[in-house]
Design a protein around this motif. Structure first.
Motif, PDB file in Angstrom:
ATOM      1  N   LEU A 342      16.958   2.033   1.567  1.00  0.00           N
ATOM      2  CA  LEU A 342      16.419   1.148   0.539  1.00  0.00           C
ATOM      3  C   LEU A 342      15.323   1.781  -0.299  1.00  0.00           C
ATOM      4  CD1 LEU A 342      16.119  -2.078   2.693  1.00  0.00           C
ATOM      5  CD2 LEU A 342      17.834  -1.592   0.958  1.00  0.00           C
ATOM      6  N   GLY A 343      14.827   2.934   0.122  1.00  0.00           N
ATOM      7  CA  GLY A 343      13.650   3.508  -0.538  1.00  0.00           C
ATOM      8  C   GLY A 343      12.496   3.473   0.437  1.00  0.00           C
ATOM      9  N   ALA A 344      11.301   3.748  -0.022  1.00  0.00           N
ATOM     10  CA  ALA A 344      10.154   3.784   0.894  1.00  0.00           C
ATOM     11  C   ALA A 344       8.898   3.342   0.173  1.00  0.00           C
ATOM     12  CB  ALA A 344       9.977   5.195   1.430  1.00  0.00           C
ATOM     13  N   VAL A 345       8.029   2.687   0.928  1.00  0.00           N
ATOM     14  CA  VAL A 345       6.735   2.273   0.369  1.00  0.00           C
ATOM     15  C   VAL A 345       5.636   2.721   1.330  1.00  0.00           C
ATOM     16  CG1 VAL A 345       5.349   0.352  -0.487  1.00  0.00           C
ATOM     17  CG2 VAL A 345       7.831   0.197  -0.573  1.00  0.00           C
ATOM     18  N   ALA A 346       4.647   3.432   0.807  1.00  0.00           N
ATOM     19  CA  ALA A 346       3.505   3.831   1.643  1.00  0.00           C
ATOM     20  C   ALA A 346       2.260   3.151   1.097  1.00  0.00           C
ATOM     21  CB  ALA A 346       3.332   5.351   1.612  1.00  0.00           C
ATOM     22  N   SER A 347       1.548   2.452   1.967  1.00  0.00           N
ATOM     23  CA  SER A 347       0.325   1.801   1.493  1.00  0.00           C
ATOM     24  C   SER A 347      -0.790   2.831   1.406  1.00  0.00           C
ATOM     25  CB  SER A 347      -0.064   0.634   2.408  1.00  0.00           C
ATOM     26  OG  SER A 347      -0.476   1.128   3.655  1.00  0.00           O
ATOM     27  N   LEU A 348      -1.731   2.561   0.494  1.00  0.00           N
ATOM     28  CA  LEU A 348      -2.852   3.479   0.273  1.00  0.00           C
ATOM     29  C   LEU A 348      -4.167   2.741   0.465  1.00  0.00           C
ATOM     30  CD1 LEU A 348      -1.517   5.082  -3.050  1.00  0.00           C
ATOM     31  CD2 LEU A 348      -1.319   6.038  -0.756  1.00  0.00           C
ATOM     32  N   GLY A 349      -4.174   1.781   1.357  1.00  0.00           N
ATOM     33  CA  GLY A 349      -5.395   1.013   1.573  1.00  0.00           C
ATOM     34  C   GLY A 349      -5.134  -0.456   1.400  1.00  0.00           C
ATOM     35  N   ARG A 350      -6.206  -1.203   1.151  1.00  0.00           N
ATOM     36  CA  ARG A 350      -6.142  -2.663   1.102  1.00  0.00           C
ATOM     37  C   ARG A 350      -5.439  -3.224  -0.129  1.00  0.00           C
ATOM     38  NH1 ARG A 350      -6.143  -5.622   4.595  1.00  0.00           N
ATOM     39  NH2 ARG A 350      -4.776  -3.971   5.202  1.00  0.00           N
ATOM     40  N   LYS A 351      -5.383  -2.428  -1.231  1.00  0.00           N
ATOM     41  CA  LYS A 351      -4.867  -3.015  -2.470  1.00  0.00           C
ATOM     42  C   LYS A 351      -3.803  -2.188  -3.145  1.00  0.00           C
ATOM     43  CE  LYS A 351      -9.143  -5.220  -3.907  1.00  0.00           C
ATOM     44  NZ  LYS A 351     -10.397  -4.721  -4.335  1.00  0.00           N
ATOM     45  N   GLU A 352      -3.526  -1.005  -2.621  1.00  0.00           N
ATOM     46  CA  GLU A 352      -2.641  -0.104  -3.364  1.00  0.00           C
ATOM     47  C   GLU A 352      -1.538   0.449  -2.490  1.00  0.00           C
ATOM     48  OE1 GLU A 352      -3.830   3.021  -6.065  1.00  0.00           O
ATOM     49  OE2 GLU A 352      -5.793   2.061  -6.098  1.00  0.00           O
ATOM     50  N   ALA A 353      -0.463   0.849  -3.144  1.00  0.00           N
ATOM     51  CA  ALA A 353       0.635   1.513  -2.437  1.00  0.00           C
ATOM     52  C   ALA A 353       1.465   2.260  -3.476  1.00  0.00           C
ATOM     53  CB  ALA A 353       1.496   0.470  -1.724  1.00  0.00           C
ATOM     54  N   ILE A 354       2.333   3.125  -2.979  1.00  0.00           N
ATOM     55  CA  ILE A 354       3.333   3.726  -3.859  1.00  0.00           C
ATOM     56  C   ILE A 354       4.695   3.476  -3.235  1.00  0.00           C
ATOM     57  CG2 ILE A 354       1.967   5.573  -4.947  1.00  0.00           C
ATOM     58  CD1 ILE A 354       3.239   7.409  -2.710  1.00  0.00           C
ATOM     59  N   GLY A 355       5.704   3.302  -4.063  1.00  0.00           N
ATOM     60  CA  GLY A 355       7.012   3.053  -3.496  1.00  0.00           C
ATOM     61  C   GLY A 355       8.122   3.396  -4.462  1.00  0.00           C
ATOM     62  N   SER A 356       9.291   3.643  -3.914  1.00  0.00           N
ATOM     63  CA  SER A 356      10.437   3.908  -4.780  1.00  0.00           C
ATOM     64  C   SER A 356      11.659   3.224  -4.211  1.00  0.00           C
ATOM     65  CB  SER A 356      10.681   5.411  -4.909  1.00  0.00           C
ATOM     66  OG  SER A 356      10.864   5.952  -3.635  1.00  0.00           O
ATOM     67  N   LEU A 357      12.513   2.795  -5.108  1.00  0.00           N
ATOM     68  CA  LEU A 357      13.785   2.192  -4.717  1.00  0.00           C
ATOM     69  C   LEU A 357      14.857   3.035  -5.380  1.00  0.00           C
ATOM     70  CD1 LEU A 357      15.061  -0.222  -3.254  1.00  0.00           C
ATOM     71  CD2 LEU A 357      14.925  -1.483  -5.381  1.00  0.00           C
ATOM     72  N   GLY A 358      15.637   3.728  -4.582  1.00  0.00           N
ATOM     73  CA  GLY A 358      16.603   4.665  -5.150  1.00  0.00           C
ATOM     74  C   GLY A 358      15.871   5.753  -5.914  1.00  0.00           C
ATOM     75  N   LYS A 359      16.533   6.390  -6.893  1.00  0.00           N
ATOM     76  CA  LYS A 359      15.894   7.489  -7.613  1.00  0.00           C
ATOM     77  C   LYS A 359      15.097   6.999  -8.812  1.00  0.00           C
ATOM     78  CE  LYS A 359      18.243  11.602  -6.335  1.00  0.00           C
ATOM     79  NZ  LYS A 359      19.605  11.818  -6.035  1.00  0.00           N
ATOM     80  N   LYS A 360      15.454   5.798  -9.307  1.00  0.00           N
ATOM     81  CA  LYS A 360      14.910   5.375 -10.591  1.00  0.00           C
ATOM     82  C   LYS A 360      13.675   4.489 -10.483  1.00  0.00           C
ATOM     83  CE  LYS A 360      18.222   6.633 -13.742  1.00  0.00           C
ATOM     84  NZ  LYS A 360      19.609   6.460 -13.321  1.00  0.00           N
ATOM     85  N   MET A 361      13.733   3.475  -9.584  1.00  0.00           N
ATOM     86  CA  MET A 361      12.646   2.488  -9.595  1.00  0.00           C
ATOM     87  C   MET A 361      11.444   2.976  -8.801  1.00  0.00           C
ATOM     88  SD  MET A 361      14.339  -1.227  -9.287  1.00  0.00           S
ATOM     89  CE  MET A 361      12.770  -1.992  -9.005  1.00  0.00           C
ATOM     90  N   LYS A 362      10.297   2.967  -9.454  1.00  0.00           N
ATOM     91  CA  LYS A 362       9.068   3.379  -8.783  1.00  0.00           C
ATOM     92  C   LYS A 362       8.043   2.273  -8.974  1.00  0.00           C
ATOM     93  CE  LYS A 362       9.916   8.126 -10.101  1.00  0.00           C
ATOM     94  NZ  LYS A 362       9.434   9.252 -10.881  1.00  0.00           N
ATOM     95  N   ALA A 363       7.174   2.124  -8.003  1.00  0.00           N
ATOM     96  CA  ALA A 363       6.106   1.133  -8.151  1.00  0.00           C
ATOM     97  C   ALA A 363       4.821   1.715  -7.602  1.00  0.00           C
ATOM     98  CB  ALA A 363       6.468  -0.137  -7.397  1.00  0.00           C
ATOM     99  N   THR A 364       3.718   1.325  -8.202  1.00  0.00           N
ATOM    100  CA  THR A 364       2.412   1.767  -7.714  1.00  0.00           C
ATOM    101  C   THR A 364       1.476   0.564  -7.728  1.00  0.00           C
ATOM    102  OG1 THR A 364       1.737   2.330  -9.946  1.00  0.00           O
ATOM    103  CG2 THR A 364       2.648   4.123  -8.637  1.00  0.00           C
ATOM    104  N   GLY A 365       0.276   0.775  -7.171  1.00  0.00           N
ATOM    105  CA  GLY A 365      -0.771  -0.228  -7.258  1.00  0.00           C
ATOM    106  C   GLY A 365      -0.501  -1.467  -6.417  1.00  0.00           C
ATOM    107  N   TRP A 366      -0.986  -2.593  -6.894  1.00  0.00           N
ATOM    108  CA  TRP A 366      -0.961  -3.845  -6.148  1.00  0.00           C
ATOM    109  C   TRP A 366       0.459  -4.321  -5.866  1.00  0.00           C
ATOM    110  CZ3 TRP A 366      -3.364  -6.727  -2.993  1.00  0.00           C
ATOM    111  CH2 TRP A 366      -3.116  -8.091  -2.895  1.00  0.00           C
TER     112      TRP A 366
END
Ligand SMILES: Cc1cc2nc3c(=O)[nH]c(=O)nc-3n(C[C@H](O)[C@H](O)[C@H](O)COP(=O)(O)OP(=O)(O)OC[C@H]3O[C@@H](n4cnc5c(N)ncnc54)[C@H](O)[C@@H]3O)c2cc1C
Length: 389
Positions: A342-366
């Motif tokens: 499904l992709g992966a999400v790594a948290s970076l503390g209480r309010k932030e994280a980075i994550g990707s779904l497949g090759k295209k979708m990326k998400a950061t922050g809250w």
């Protein structure tokens, strides 16, 4: 007569396997016995949070009996000592269990790579108890700092920049200043250092997301020492390959995992780091009635690289093993292990994280943080869905 299926370990892999098998079979067909050393299932993917006091033990554990309810799964709280393949028998600390089918889902242990002093003088983060020990130690360091002003008490080293290491660093970056204020310790004296032997952090993650993660953590005071192996740990000192040393009373090692010794000691084939070799149906090599799943096993993905030790993969191995045990009983075709990533999400503390779904979708922050936080509910929802069925 009902076949006896013994499942060792009630982590992500073992618990899902037990529930799925319960769903597929009747009580006349199988007797399912689930063994675990604690009476709770641990949400291992959230352990960095209790390690710094951001959550409590009750937030990252679920009672196994409450999950199983009135299902036909018998829970045995005990510690697995050995497996006798020939006799089809498992020895526990307080009991012996015979089986027709066996599932080994005991997770993994920390790999210390033979680095002198690392095992003796570092903390690890693989269980709630270890998370509690880290939290107590950090609080002790901060509480006692004003008595002797030893700077090593305020220097926190995390070894390893994979998933666990980075999630822990993120959590520490947010919580240490709060704890410093609570214990009246000068914030600017706190040092948080991440040491990694590989040339980059978060291997396997998208490079753009890795750069965002590094920048976010550096902005919160994290110092990265990358491409630099730890070569020795002594009480109060971490030695690096460069010859440099770090004076620190806190070394938390997240640098690697290896298989649980009981697997190799019981005669199952393993790779050099003690993880079981399995066939395409998740059965132990050369065994027709033993499945070894989750972090306890080693499986190559179609790209020739091993699947990473994740909860995401472990739950799917649990489902696959359950289907294949059922198919073996019914003498029907087994199903090859073919996970959906499904992709992966790594948290970076209480309010932030980075994550990707497949090759295209990326998400950061809250937004990404909410996804990571919700993964707990995703696994619980999976368990809930299996319970309803
Ligand atoms: C801090 C942290 C964050 C993570 N974040 C993520 C994430 O965001 N996403 C993701 O997919 N993965 C993540 N992972 C990895 C993931 O948690 C593991 O891959 C997963 O827990 C493996 O599942 P498992 O069922 O194989 O083993 P485990 O979940 O470790 O379960 C093993 C079970 O066996 C029991 N056991 C062990 N030895 C014995 C014995 N001798 N006798 C009886 N019982 C025993 C244990 O008590 C445990 O209940 C993270 C890991 C950590 C440490």
């Amino acid at each position: 007569m009902a076949k006896k299926v013994v499942i060792l370990g009630a982590g992500y892999a073992g618990l899902v396997c037990a529930l799925e098998l319960n769903k597929l079979t009747t009580a006349q067909e199988v007797e399912i016995i689930l063994v675990n050393k604690h009476d709770y299932h641990q949400l291992v993917t959230q352990l960095h949070e209790p390690a710094v006091g951001a959550k409590e033990q009750k937030d990252v554990t679920v009672s196994i009996n409450s999950i199983l309810g009135a299902k036909k799964i018998k829970f045995v709280q005990d510690v697995v000592v050995s497996i006798d393949k020939a006799a089809q028998e498992v020895t526990l600390e307080h009991n012996k269990l015979s089986y027709d089918y066996l599932v080994v889902a005991l997770g993994s242990e920390t790999e210390y790579f033979g680095i002198p002093g690392l095992k003796e003088y570092s903390f690890t983060l693989k269980s709630v108890n270890q998370a509690n020990r880290i939290r107590e130690h950090i609080e002790d360091c901060l509480k006692s700092y004003n008595q002797d002003k030893k700077d090593s008490k305020l220097t926190f080293v995390v070894g390893g920049a994979g998933f666990t290491g980075i999630e822990l660093v993120g959590e520490l970056a947010d919580m240490l200043p709060k704890l410093a204020a609570q214990y009246n310790v000068p914030k600017d004296k706190i040092k948080l250092i991440n040491v990694e032997a590989a040339p980059m952090i978060l291997p396997g993650f998208d490079e753009e997301l890795v750069a965002i993660a590094k920048k976010s953590l550096e902005a919160r005071g994290v110092k990265f020492i990358i491409g630099t192996p730890v070569v020795q740990v002594e009480p109060g000192v971490v030695h690096l390959k460069t010859g440099d040393t770090i004076s620190s009373d806190t070394m938390i090692w997240t640098g690697g995992v290896r298989g649980i010794p009981v697997v190799a000691e019981s005669g199952f084939q393993t790779e050099p780091r003690g993880r079981a070799k399995v066939d395409e149906y998740m059965r132990a090599l050369d065994e027709k009635n033993v499945w070894i799943i989750g972090d306890s096993c080693f499986v190559l993905a179609p790209n020739g690289r091993p699947y990473p030790p994740t909860a995401q993969i472990s739950t799917q191995m649990g489902e696959n093993a359950a289907v294949n045990i059922y198919s073996s009983m019914k003498h029907i075709k087994l199903e090859k292990f073919n996970p959906v990533l499904l992709g992966a999400v790594a948290s970076l503390g209480r309010k932030e994280a980075i994550g990707s779904l497949g090759k295209k979708m990326k998400a950061t922050g809250w937004l990404a943080y909410r996804v990571k936080d919700a993964s707990k509910y995703r696994y619980l929802a999976k368990i809930g869905a299996l319970l309803k069925s």
